[in-house]
Each structure stands twice: as C-alpha cells, then as structure tokens.
Design a protein around this motif. Structure first.
Motif: not given
Ligand SMILES: [Mn+2]
Length: 326
Positions: A127, A156, A160, A173, A249
């Motif tokens: 990512h 996701d 993040d 990531h 993701d």
């Molecule tokens: Mn991610």
C-alpha cells in the motif's frame, strides 16, 4: 464472444491487462483507461510478496474485455450493457527496491503522465505505492480541473494512518494516508475509509477523528448495508465538484475469501459488499484507481486474483461512469 476478444484461449497469448495493447507513454491519450504495474513490497511490514502481483493480475485479467457487450445480470435480474472502453497496458514502473524516495518519485511521474490524459488503473505492490500514485493523480487533476476538490475512497481492513515504524521507509504501508494528509495532498474531510476492524492503537483512531476522516467500519457496513454507505458518500458530495481516487486494499475483504494478502484480518467485507460498492458509483466522479496488497506467494490457488479481477472487471464494465472521464 463476437467482438473484442482476440482469437485466443484464456490461458494462451501474452498476458497484458485484459489482453490490451502494450503501449509507450506517447500513446496514453488515445486510451480511456491505462493499466500500470508497481511491483514492489519494501513498504510492507510483515509478509512480503506483493511485488509479484501485477504480473499475476494480468494473467487473471486475460479473459475479461470491456467493449460494450450485451449481457444479462443474474445477480440483479436485468439486461445490461457494459461500458465501451479503450484500455491499454503501460507496463510496470521500473522499481528501485533499495531507494523508496526515488521509487515514489518514479511512481508519481508515471501516474501523473497517465492521469493528465486518461484514467490510471494502478496495481501494486504494497500500500505504500499509493503515496506516489495519489500524488501524481493529485498533480494532474489540479492542472486539468483547477476548481475541483480531490477526494479519496479507501477500502481497507486498516486505517493506514500510523506513524514511522522501526526502520521501515518513511512511507510504509501503515502510514500512507497520514503522509498524504500531512504533505497537503489530501483533506481528511474528503477521505472515506471503508472496512476497518479489530482493535487498534487509540492514537490512530484519535488521528482519524482529528482529521475528520469519514470512517465506515466493517461492522457498520454489516449493520446498515454497503449501499447505504455508498449513498451517504454520494449524498455528501452531490453538490460538490470533486474528483475521486479509489484505493482498494484487497485486505478489506475477509481473510476467508482472500488468502493472498500480507496482513489479513478476520470479520471483513464479503465479495458481494465490494462488488455492490464498485458497481454503484455512477453519480460520483471517479478518475483514478489502485488495487494493492495482493500477494500470490500466499495463495497457491490464486483465487484471490480471480476475485480481485472480477471486482475490477465489474468496476470498469458497470461502475465507472464513462461520461465523467472527459
Ligand atoms: Mn492498506
């Protein structure tokens, strides 16, 4: 299939993305959608192998074509026609695996050159590549549509937005979106994170609150349904001029569907949730897309790729509003 598909079996031929033409940068403007691979995984903190994803995704995309075919949809009981898109494959970013900064710049440059004239469809990689990719997208959009805001739909299992971590690169990531926000490319209010779950450090949740990121957890999606989530996003943006980038993701999906990812988590979204989301975006102005964190080394069956590609096909064929691509 009478049109669009070359006379080749799914397993034969050179697997460019959806069997499309392999092009150089000069030809980008002739195409509606341009595929780009970013084969790197130095930004992943745990199980490596995402750098093998672009080639594998190309292989499993080979049976799909998006050329305006007449179809019947068994899931929604209706006749439908797919988009008619000219798709091309620009190959991969020439990755420098030991110099993340140089690499982020290379990603930005390539995605910028696509987004200036076409729709970038980017396949990571872990990512961390979304930092370089979104930055290139942002730059191109600001030049093409100076009076538009730039938004992000982020699917996701994780948020993040962590901080620096051990000796990982500055952008890894786990902190992509903190970096994009702190560097001024993204306003938390225009970010929609869909699918996070589990127990996380309280400071990461506090950061999401502080930056006013719109968070829809996996359990909220189970409670209200994915289409209500998508409708909320549409409602919030219906009077705005805003270009969206989707970062998908693959670990937003539950681990029982997707073995092929480095940092899986249970209690996630179903393929149906993701499919419904990606097919019902017509009112939104989606201008770029990346799919990240696929990892063929962790799924010998490669069904993770079959599912991922089915979602991408449905997005390109039915979810993307071609009228908004100009
Ligand atoms: Mn991610």
């Amino acid at each position: 299939m009478k049109d669009g598909r070359k006379e080749e079996y799914i397993y034969a031929g050179i697997p460019t993305y959806m069997g499309s033409e392999f092009i150089k940068e000069n030809d980008i403007e002739k195409y509606d959608v341009v595929f780009l691979g970013v084969p790197c995984d130095y930004g992943a903190s745990y199980r490596l192998g995402a750098k093998y994803a672009p080639r594998q995704l190309r292989e499993y995309s080979f049976w799909d074509r998006v050329y305006g075919e007449e179809l019947y949809d068994l899931d929604h009981n209706e006749y439908l026609k797919s988009n008619e898109l000219k798709i091309a494959d620009l190959g991969d970013v020439y990755v420098n695996p030991t110099n993340p900064k140089v690499n982020q710049n290379a990603i930005t440059k390539k995605v910028y050159s696509i987004a200036k004239n076409s729709f970038p469809l980017v396949c990571g990689g872990d990512h961390s590549i979304t930092y370089g990719s979104f930055r290139g997208f942002y730059k191109a959009m600001k030049e093409r549509y100076p009076d538009y805001e730039i938004g992000l739909m982020h699917f996701d299992a994780h948020m993040d937005v962590e901080d620096k971590y051990l000796n990982m690169p500055d952008v890894w990531h786990g902190n992509v979106f903190r970096n994009l926000i702190e560097d001024g490319y993204l306003d938390g209010k225009n970010m929609y994170t869909i699918g996070p779950r589990g127990v996380v450090g309280r400071e990461w949740f506090d950061y999401v609150q502080e930056k006013k990121i719109n968070l829809f957890t996996a359990n909220q999606i189970k409670d209200i349904g994915i289409l209500n989530v998508i409708n909320k996003i549409k409602e919030k943006n219906k009077d705005k001029k805003i270009k969206f980038y989707i970062t998908f993701d693959i670990d937003c999906l539950d681990v029982s569907y997707i073995f092929g990812t480095g940092t899986p988590q249970c209690n996630g979204l179903t393929p149906y949730d993701c499919d419904e989301a990606l097919r019902h975006l017509h009112e939104l102005d989606i201008a770029g897309f990346d799919i990240v964190e696929l990892n063929p080394k962790l799924d010998d069956s490669h069904t993770s790729f079959v599912i991922a590609e089915e979602l991408l096909y449905h997005f390109l064929a039915f979810g993307l509003n071609k009228e908004k691509l100009k």
